[in-house]
Design a protein around this motif. Structure first.
Motif, PDB file in Angstrom:
ATOM      1  N   GLN A  76       1.144  -0.920   0.236  1.00 35.67           N
ATOM      2  CA  GLN A  76       0.068   0.037   0.247  1.00 35.67           C
ATOM      3  C   GLN A  76       1.254   1.108   0.354  1.00 35.67           C
ATOM      4  O   GLN A  76      -0.157   2.174   0.028  1.00 35.67           O
ATOM      5  CB  GLN A  76      -0.772   0.060   0.830  1.00 35.67           C
ATOM      6  N   MET A  77       1.888   0.961  -0.146  1.00 40.16           N
ATOM      7  CA  MET A  77       2.977   2.066   0.008  1.00 40.16           C
ATOM      8  C   MET A  77       2.722   2.919  -1.178  1.00 40.16           C
ATOM      9  O   MET A  77       3.203   2.312  -2.801  1.00 40.16           O
ATOM     10  CB  MET A  77       4.286   2.306   0.455  1.00 40.16           C
ATOM     11  N   PRO A  78       2.320   3.817  -1.135  1.00 38.05           N
ATOM     12  CA  PRO A  78       2.563   5.388  -2.787  1.00 38.05           C
ATOM     13  C   PRO A  78       3.819   5.125  -3.850  1.00 38.05           C
ATOM     14  O   PRO A  78       4.861   4.719  -3.355  1.00 38.05           O
ATOM     15  CB  PRO A  78       3.028   6.855  -2.214  1.00 38.05           C
ATOM     16  N   MET A  79       4.119   4.577  -4.331  1.00 38.24           N
ATOM     17  CA  MET A  79       4.593   4.897  -5.487  1.00 38.24           C
ATOM     18  C   MET A  79       5.564   5.609  -5.023  1.00 38.24           C
ATOM     19  O   MET A  79       6.915   5.188  -5.264  1.00 38.24           O
ATOM     20  CB  MET A  79       4.264   4.198  -7.022  1.00 38.24           C
ATOM     21  N   ARG A  80       5.471   6.627  -5.566  1.00 34.83           N
ATOM     22  CA  ARG A  80       6.402   8.387  -5.822  1.00 34.83           C
ATOM     23  C   ARG A  80       6.795   8.290  -4.215  1.00 34.83           C
ATOM     24  O   ARG A  80       8.257   8.251  -4.179  1.00 34.83           O
ATOM     25  CB  ARG A  80       5.224   9.394  -4.652  1.00 34.83           C
ATOM     26  N   LYS A  81       6.736   7.638  -2.806  1.00 35.36           N
ATOM     27  CA  LYS A  81       7.077   7.767  -1.453  1.00 35.36           C
ATOM     28  C   LYS A  81       8.333   6.575  -1.739  1.00 35.36           C
ATOM     29  O   LYS A  81       9.315   6.313  -1.480  1.00 35.36           O
ATOM     30  CB  LYS A  81       6.654   6.935  -1.018  1.00 35.36           C
ATOM     31  N   PHE A  82       8.406   5.697  -2.271  1.00 37.09           N
ATOM     32  CA  PHE A  82       8.738   4.440  -2.839  1.00 37.09           C
ATOM     33  C   PHE A  82      10.300   4.106  -3.458  1.00 37.09           C
ATOM     34  O   PHE A  82      11.284   4.050  -2.934  1.00 37.09           O
ATOM     35  CB  PHE A  82       8.415   2.817  -3.109  1.00 37.09           C
ATOM     36  N   LEU A  83       9.479   5.171  -4.710  1.00 39.35           N
ATOM     37  CA  LEU A  83      11.040   5.800  -5.456  1.00 39.35           C
ATOM     38  C   LEU A  83      12.066   6.478  -4.285  1.00 39.35           C
ATOM     39  O   LEU A  83      12.897   6.925  -5.081  1.00 39.35           O
ATOM     40  CB  LEU A  83       9.845   6.234  -6.720  1.00 39.35           C
ATOM     41  N   GLU A  84      11.046   7.994  -4.098  1.00 45.22           N
ATOM     42  CA  GLU A  84      12.178   8.447  -2.929  1.00 45.22           C
ATOM     43  C   GLU A  84      13.164   7.605  -2.071  1.00 45.22           C
ATOM     44  O   GLU A  84      13.838   8.223  -1.978  1.00 45.22           O
ATOM     45  CB  GLU A  84      11.488   9.304  -2.843  1.00 45.22           C
ATOM     46  N   THR A 102      -1.958   8.055  -5.797  1.00 46.34           N
ATOM     47  CA  THR A 102      -2.749   7.770  -5.827  1.00 46.34           C
ATOM     48  C   THR A 102      -2.362   6.294  -6.123  1.00 46.34           C
ATOM     49  O   THR A 102      -2.785   4.683  -5.886  1.00 46.34           O
ATOM     50  CB  THR A 102      -4.097   7.317  -6.164  1.00 46.34           C
ATOM     51  N   ILE A 103      -1.141   6.222  -6.811  1.00 39.95           N
ATOM     52  CA  ILE A 103      -0.694   4.461  -7.593  1.00 39.95           C
ATOM     53  C   ILE A 103       0.287   4.442  -6.465  1.00 39.95           C
ATOM     54  O   ILE A 103       0.980   4.995  -5.601  1.00 39.95           O
ATOM     55  CB  ILE A 103       0.497   5.415  -8.550  1.00 39.95           C
ATOM     56  N   CYS A 104       0.467   2.868  -5.796  1.00 38.00           N
ATOM     57  CA  CYS A 104       0.777   2.590  -4.843  1.00 38.00           C
ATOM     58  C   CYS A 104       1.459   1.292  -5.524  1.00 38.00           C
ATOM     59  O   CYS A 104       1.578   0.906  -6.588  1.00 38.00           O
ATOM     60  CB  CYS A 104      -0.372   1.319  -4.106  1.00 38.00           C
ATOM     61  N   VAL A 105       2.248   0.259  -4.512  1.00 39.01           N
ATOM     62  CA  VAL A 105       3.487  -0.197  -4.841  1.00 39.01           C
ATOM     63  C   VAL A 105       2.623  -1.864  -5.449  1.00 39.01           C
ATOM     64  O   VAL A 105       3.008  -2.268  -6.545  1.00 39.01           O
ATOM     65  CB  VAL A 105       4.078  -0.906  -3.821  1.00 39.01           C
ATOM     66  N   GLN A 106       1.409  -1.709  -5.442  1.00 41.13           N
ATOM     67  CA  GLN A 106       1.138  -2.965  -6.026  1.00 41.13           C
ATOM     68  C   GLN A 106       0.366  -3.037  -7.216  1.00 41.13           C
ATOM     69  O   GLN A 106      -0.337  -3.636  -8.385  1.00 41.13           O
ATOM     70  CB  GLN A 106      -0.929  -2.892  -4.778  1.00 41.13           C
ATOM     71  N   HIS A 107       0.359  -1.623  -7.858  1.00 40.69           N
ATOM     72  CA  HIS A 107       0.385  -1.359  -8.809  1.00 40.69           C
ATOM     73  C   HIS A 107       1.484  -1.550  -9.466  1.00 40.69           C
ATOM     74  O   HIS A 107       2.052  -0.552 -10.896  1.00 40.69           O
ATOM     75  CB  HIS A 107      -0.059   0.435  -9.669  1.00 40.69           C
ATOM     76  N   TYR A 108       2.786  -1.815  -9.182  1.00 41.90           N
ATOM     77  CA  TYR A 108       3.622  -2.050 -10.024  1.00 41.90           C
ATOM     78  C   TYR A 108       4.013  -2.459 -11.583  1.00 41.90           C
ATOM     79  O   TYR A 108       4.394  -1.492 -12.209  1.00 41.90           O
ATOM     80  CB  TYR A 108       4.862  -2.684  -8.967  1.00 41.90           C
ATOM     81  N   VAL A 109       3.405  -3.607 -11.564  1.00 41.33           N
ATOM     82  CA  VAL A 109       3.934  -4.335 -13.053  1.00 41.33           C
ATOM     83  C   VAL A 109       2.572  -3.444 -14.157  1.00 41.33           C
ATOM     84  O   VAL A 109       3.287  -2.521 -15.141  1.00 41.33           O
ATOM     85  CB  VAL A 109       2.516  -5.318 -12.929  1.00 41.33           C
TER      86      VAL A 109
END
Length: 120
Positions: A76-84, A102-109
């Motif tokens: 559920q981590m936002p992709m932006r936070k993961f990238l940062e 609203t794009i999270c790691v679950q949307h990775y693919v």
């Protein structure tokens, strides 16, 4: 069934067949459209944007093992936070403004497939 498999290959999903199913959640349409609008909304040098997106895409490839192993904890981590957090982008970069929270790691693919289409 053959038609579905061919579409699956065209979409690039086969490249991600080894990743956990939880990382294959579809992007909401508004998020997908926001990502696809990055080139139109980008005010800077388009070649720099293309290079940045390619580096980001390549960096994500190198983080797939970590993402797959820790998918339950970071889903559920936002992709932006993961990238940062992994220093793929910084808060000083302009690119994070274009990645919806609203794009999270679950949307990775789905995120990677959209990135591919932007750099292709």
């Amino acid at each position: 069934l053959t038609v579905l498999f061919i579409q699956w290959l065209k979409d690039g999903m086969y490249d991600f067949h080894t990743l956990p199913f939880t990382l294959k959640t579809h992007l909401p349409l508004e998020n997908q459209e926001a990502l696809l609008q990055i080139p139109e909304e980008w005010n800077g040098d388009k070649s720099k944007l293309l290079d940045t997106l390619k580096v980001l895409s390549d960096s994500l490839v190198h983080s797939e093992v970590y993402i797959a192993k820790n998918s339950n904890e970071i889903l559920q981590m936002p992709m932006r936070k993961f990238l940062e957090d992994f220093h793929f982008i910084s808060q000083d970069d302009i690119l994070p403004m274009f990645i919806p929270n609203t794009i999270c790691v679950q949307h990775y693919v789905a995120f990677r497939i959209v990135l591919r289409s932007l750099v292709a």
